[in-house]
Write a protein that holds these residues in place. Structure first.
Motif, PDB file in Angstrom:
ATOM      1  N   VAL A  77      15.782 -45.576  46.803  1.00  0.00           N
ATOM      2  CA  VAL A  77      17.140 -45.583  47.353  1.00  0.00           C
ATOM      3  C   VAL A  77      17.956 -46.632  46.624  1.00  0.00           C
ATOM      4  O   VAL A  77      17.548 -47.796  46.555  1.00  0.00           O
ATOM      5  CB  VAL A  77      17.139 -45.933  48.861  1.00  0.00           C
ATOM      6  CG1 VAL A  77      18.560 -45.892  49.401  1.00  0.00           C
ATOM      7  CG2 VAL A  77      16.236 -44.997  49.640  1.00  0.00           C
ATOM      8  N   VAL A  79      21.555 -48.520  46.528  1.00  0.00           N
ATOM      9  CA  VAL A  79      22.846 -48.786  47.169  1.00  0.00           C
ATOM     10  C   VAL A  79      23.571 -49.858  46.366  1.00  0.00           C
ATOM     11  O   VAL A  79      22.935 -50.676  45.707  1.00  0.00           O
ATOM     12  CB  VAL A  79      22.677 -49.252  48.629  1.00  0.00           C
ATOM     13  CG1 VAL A  79      22.135 -48.134  49.506  1.00  0.00           C
ATOM     14  CG2 VAL A  79      21.774 -50.474  48.722  1.00  0.00           C
ATOM     15  N   LEU A  91      21.029 -47.315  55.166  1.00  0.00           N
ATOM     16  CA  LEU A  91      19.596 -47.580  55.052  1.00  0.00           C
ATOM     17  C   LEU A  91      18.886 -47.389  56.389  1.00  0.00           C
ATOM     18  O   LEU A  91      17.762 -46.880  56.442  1.00  0.00           O
ATOM     19  CB  LEU A  91      19.359 -49.012  54.547  1.00  0.00           C
ATOM     20  CG  LEU A  91      19.723 -49.274  53.090  1.00  0.00           C
ATOM     21  CD1 LEU A  91      19.550 -50.751  52.754  1.00  0.00           C
ATOM     22  CD2 LEU A  91      18.864 -48.420  52.162  1.00  0.00           C
ATOM     23  N   ILE A  94      18.278 -43.766  56.855  1.00  0.00           N
ATOM     24  CA  ILE A  94      17.208 -43.298  55.972  1.00  0.00           C
ATOM     25  C   ILE A  94      15.847 -43.693  56.557  1.00  0.00           C
ATOM     26  O   ILE A  94      14.925 -42.879  56.649  1.00  0.00           O
ATOM     27  CB  ILE A  94      17.363 -43.918  54.566  1.00  0.00           C
ATOM     28  CG1 ILE A  94      18.628 -43.381  53.894  1.00  0.00           C
ATOM     29  CG2 ILE A  94      16.134 -43.622  53.707  1.00  0.00           C
ATOM     30  CD1 ILE A  94      18.998 -44.100  52.611  1.00  0.00           C
ATOM     31  N   GLN A  95      15.779 -44.944  56.962  1.00  0.00           N
ATOM     32  CA  GLN A  95      14.543 -45.458  57.533  1.00  0.00           C
ATOM     33  C   GLN A  95      14.110 -44.622  58.736  1.00  0.00           C
ATOM     34  O   GLN A  95      12.955 -44.212  58.846  1.00  0.00           O
ATOM     35  CB  GLN A  95      14.788 -46.911  57.955  1.00  0.00           C
ATOM     36  CG  GLN A  95      13.535 -47.705  58.225  1.00  0.00           C
ATOM     37  CD  GLN A  95      13.879 -49.167  58.563  1.00  0.00           C
ATOM     38  OE1 GLN A  95      14.994 -49.627  58.344  1.00  0.00           O
ATOM     39  NE2 GLN A  95      12.916 -49.882  59.098  1.00  0.00           N
ATOM     40  N   ILE A 105       9.558 -46.560  50.803  1.00  0.00           N
ATOM     41  CA  ILE A 105      10.968 -46.572  50.410  1.00  0.00           C
ATOM     42  C   ILE A 105      11.246 -47.782  49.529  1.00  0.00           C
ATOM     43  O   ILE A 105      11.038 -48.908  49.935  1.00  0.00           O
ATOM     44  CB  ILE A 105      11.890 -46.596  51.645  1.00  0.00           C
ATOM     45  CG1 ILE A 105      11.580 -45.406  52.556  1.00  0.00           C
ATOM     46  CG2 ILE A 105      13.349 -46.564  51.213  1.00  0.00           C
ATOM     47  CD1 ILE A 105      12.367 -45.411  53.847  1.00  0.00           C
ATOM     48  N   ILE A 107      13.974 -49.884  47.919  1.00  0.00           N
ATOM     49  CA  ILE A 107      15.398 -50.128  48.036  1.00  0.00           C
ATOM     50  C   ILE A 107      15.898 -50.944  46.852  1.00  0.00           C
ATOM     51  O   ILE A 107      15.408 -52.035  46.591  1.00  0.00           O
ATOM     52  CB  ILE A 107      15.720 -50.894  49.337  1.00  0.00           C
ATOM     53  CG1 ILE A 107      15.250 -50.089  50.541  1.00  0.00           C
ATOM     54  CG2 ILE A 107      17.205 -51.213  49.432  1.00  0.00           C
ATOM     55  CD1 ILE A 107      15.314 -50.859  51.851  1.00  0.00           C
ATOM     56  N   LEU A 133      17.553 -41.198  46.250  1.00  0.00           N
ATOM     57  CA  LEU A 133      18.744 -41.178  47.093  1.00  0.00           C
ATOM     58  C   LEU A 133      19.743 -42.125  46.436  1.00  0.00           C
ATOM     59  O   LEU A 133      19.531 -43.338  46.390  1.00  0.00           O
ATOM     60  CB  LEU A 133      18.370 -41.698  48.486  1.00  0.00           C
ATOM     61  CG  LEU A 133      18.323 -40.816  49.730  1.00  0.00           C
ATOM     62  CD1 LEU A 133      18.268 -39.337  49.454  1.00  0.00           C
ATOM     63  CD2 LEU A 133      17.216 -41.262  50.649  1.00  0.00           C
ATOM     64  N   SER A 135      23.766 -43.638  45.732  1.00  0.00           N
ATOM     65  CA  SER A 135      25.088 -43.822  46.328  1.00  0.00           C
ATOM     66  C   SER A 135      26.138 -43.412  45.314  1.00  0.00           C
ATOM     67  O   SER A 135      26.212 -43.978  44.232  1.00  0.00           O
ATOM     68  CB  SER A 135      25.294 -45.286  46.707  1.00  0.00           C
ATOM     69  OG  SER A 135      24.293 -45.709  47.597  1.00  0.00           O
ATOM     70  N   GLY A 309      22.935 -41.512  55.892  1.00  0.00           N
ATOM     71  CA  GLY A 309      21.587 -41.885  55.486  1.00  0.00           C
ATOM     72  C   GLY A 309      20.548 -40.949  56.073  1.00  0.00           C
ATOM     73  O   GLY A 309      19.636 -40.477  55.378  1.00  0.00           O
ATOM     74  N   ALA A 313      18.394 -38.309  53.748  1.00  0.00           N
ATOM     75  CA  ALA A 313      16.944 -38.455  53.663  1.00  0.00           C
ATOM     76  C   ALA A 313      16.249 -37.177  54.110  1.00  0.00           C
ATOM     77  O   ALA A 313      15.266 -36.740  53.511  1.00  0.00           O
ATOM     78  CB  ALA A 313      16.490 -39.638  54.516  1.00  0.00           C
TER      79      ALA A 313
END
Lengths: 342, 342
Positions: A77, A79, A91, A94-95, A105, A107, A133, A135, A309, A313
């Motif tokens: 992911v 961002v 986030l 997504i989590q 994941i 990040i 994923l 942004s 998010g 996901a």
DNA sequence: CTGAAAGCGCTTACAG
DNA sequence: CTGAAAGCGCTTACAG
């Protein structure tokens, strides 16, 4: 109790699957199945293996699993910021969406930098992720090429893609910018300023919406724009309010491209004795928690960060699993929150 | 151009080190060295391998590297929240400190839950991390056991440990709580309320400091405490202000355990027509950006979040590398920010 | 400075 | 339902 391969030179010393199998009196691969595909194994064996796992405190080695299975179960992911509440809420979504799955994941914080994005992607590609994923829709040429050659499932977050082949979840930033500007025009304002910082792609789309609305109403004036590339902060909002007023003293309303800026602008108005909204209307974007509580409360655009998010996901997982999702373009919309400040 | 082992059944199809070595006309292990230990290889070979890497677009497989080297180069970071700016700034410091190293940072959000912490740790242990960065000093029994048996280098962040064997970076939450309370007492306040939410260990330490200061001054009164376990938000601050006033109408000053709560309390005062600080002094904790800009500006405690992350990561890296750091207890202190609200 | 071989800890077809 | 063997892609002592 169990004889592990301790003598071997390069052993990590950790309990291995082989040790578990040994302890349970089964073959290694049976232990593997009992753990990874429990339904392919008899109840009795499953129990024995489970017990061995518990007794030995076995922790699977993810690197070995990834290498053997060619599945990393990693989702990357990216961002642009971790200090911006918008993205931490993304986030969170997504989590929650991936909570039940065994995904790792990763990040990455690109800090609004193309170079950083490329660097992070390079590093994360080493982990052989199952999907990405991202942004935003725009990336550097080199990143675009990396993404294309990787062939990896990708879902873009925050704005809608015009390319149907590119799954995206978000809302139209430009339409939202247009709507807020239109709201101010409908309130009777003519001299409507636009304050922006960071100038990332979302901000620029909102600016497009602002410009279009102003043009449609015959109100365009370049003097009404104050745009700087510094990061958005409350302090910057306070400063830019001053710049706007110096540049366009007849300004009646100001559309700030996000709430931080709007908060700073409003606090600055209070310090200068400018009544909001009576003397100057101020509005923001994103509806951060403070906007509903400040005095005056802040007119802004509510955006579905958490759901972006969550849905992104969920969509990515479907694509990874080879499903054919009904929709790959998910527009979650936005909500104009009319409050006291404008 | 190069014949890779495409025929093999389980090949991932990605470019391998073997392919690079092939392309460069060297042995695989030489290619490995040229990439991972460039100084162990002649300039000429290094160049050839580098070229092959570039031409083939080789991306190392981290799982294979981790498995073969018994080094994951993974650092696990556990924070209780991602929506709290305090911890995202900690993460920023960690990121900057480790930027030049080849560490993979695994960020886990425990959501202030012991169960979640245990779950995340279980998952992340599968990645065989080189070290852990944890928030806070207290953990569930099972987590404590996991940590002990893992033998992994650990640095605790946010508060100071009393155990010299446990590296920690932060500041004394209780001393900070004491200092703020003392500040209010010195201002002449007697009836000083304490508002707290979340009730995580940091909040409880600040409460200890508050209680000690009140007791030392002979001002203790249980009626002056309003503590709830809900997450801290501006909205909750507004609500708890009401509760405090109902419970202790003679309250002269309120120490909120964090700035979110303080902001909410102040906004609520404004709505109720209570003058801050004239009728009621309100202060917070952490010095979030808005605190300096609100009207009135908010008296609070400045805390070195970024540096905590930075120093903790630096310390952990040293420990991982087997160095003997001069100090393993790093107290970064705090700063009382006296402003308008109290 | 360079290389052949073994091994890291798992999973996957393939048999039975 | 269970197992023997090979292999995933890399690195590490050990030689030369």
């Amino acid at each position: 109790m169990t004889k592990t391969l301790q003598g071997k030179s390069r052993s990590s010393g950790r309990i291995t699957l082989a040790a578990v199998a040994d302890h349970a009196g089964v073959a290694t691969m049976t232990a593997s199945r009992a753990i990874s595909h429990p339904n392919m194994v008899s109840q009795a064996l499953r129990d024995r293996v489970d017990r061995a796992v518990a007794e030995l405190g076995y922790v699977p080695n993810r690197a070995a699993r990834a290498l053997a299975s060619a599945h990393s179960n990693v989702i990357v992911v990216l961002v642009p910021s971790l200090s911006n509440a918008v993205f931490t809420e993304v986030l969170g979504g997504i989590q929650d969406a991936l909570d039940a799955d065994d995904y790792q994941i990763l990040i990455g914080n690109t800090r609004y930098s193309d170079a950083e994005e490329e660097k992070l992607l390079n590093i994360y590609m080493q982990s052989n992720p199952d999907g990405l994923l991202l942004s935003g829709l725009t990336h550097s040429k080199r990143v675009q090429k990396m993404l294309a050659t990787s062939q990896l499932p990708i879902v873009s977050m925050m704005d809608m893609s015009s390319d149907p082949a590119q799954p995206s979840v978000g809302f139209s930033q430009s339409q939202a910018g247009y709507a807020m500007t239109r709201y101010l025009i409908d309130k009777g304002h003519r001299r409507i300023g636009f304050i922006a910082a960071q100038l990332d792609e979302r901000t620029m789309r909102r600016a497009e919406g602002y410009r279009q609305a102003m043009q449609d109403a015959g109100l365009s004036d370049a003097k009404l724009e104050v745009m700087v590339s510094d990061p958005s902060t409350i302090a910057l909002g306070a400063e830019l309010l001053g710049r706007m007023l110096a540049q366009a003293p007849d300004c009646e309303a100001i559309f700030c491209c996000n709430d931080d800026l709007a908060h700073g602008a409003i606090y600055q108005c209070q310090r200068r004795g400018i009544a909001v909204p009576q003397q100057l209307a101020v509005c923001g974007f994103n509806d951060l928690p403070a906007s509903a509580w400040m005095n005056p409360s802040v007119t802004t655009v509510g955006t579905p960060r958490y759901r972006i998010g969550y849905e992104a996901a969920t969509l990515l997982r479907a694509v990874i699993k080879g499903e054919q999702p009904a929709r790959t373009q998910i527009d979650l919309g936005f909500t104009l929150m009319a409050r006291e400040s404008a």
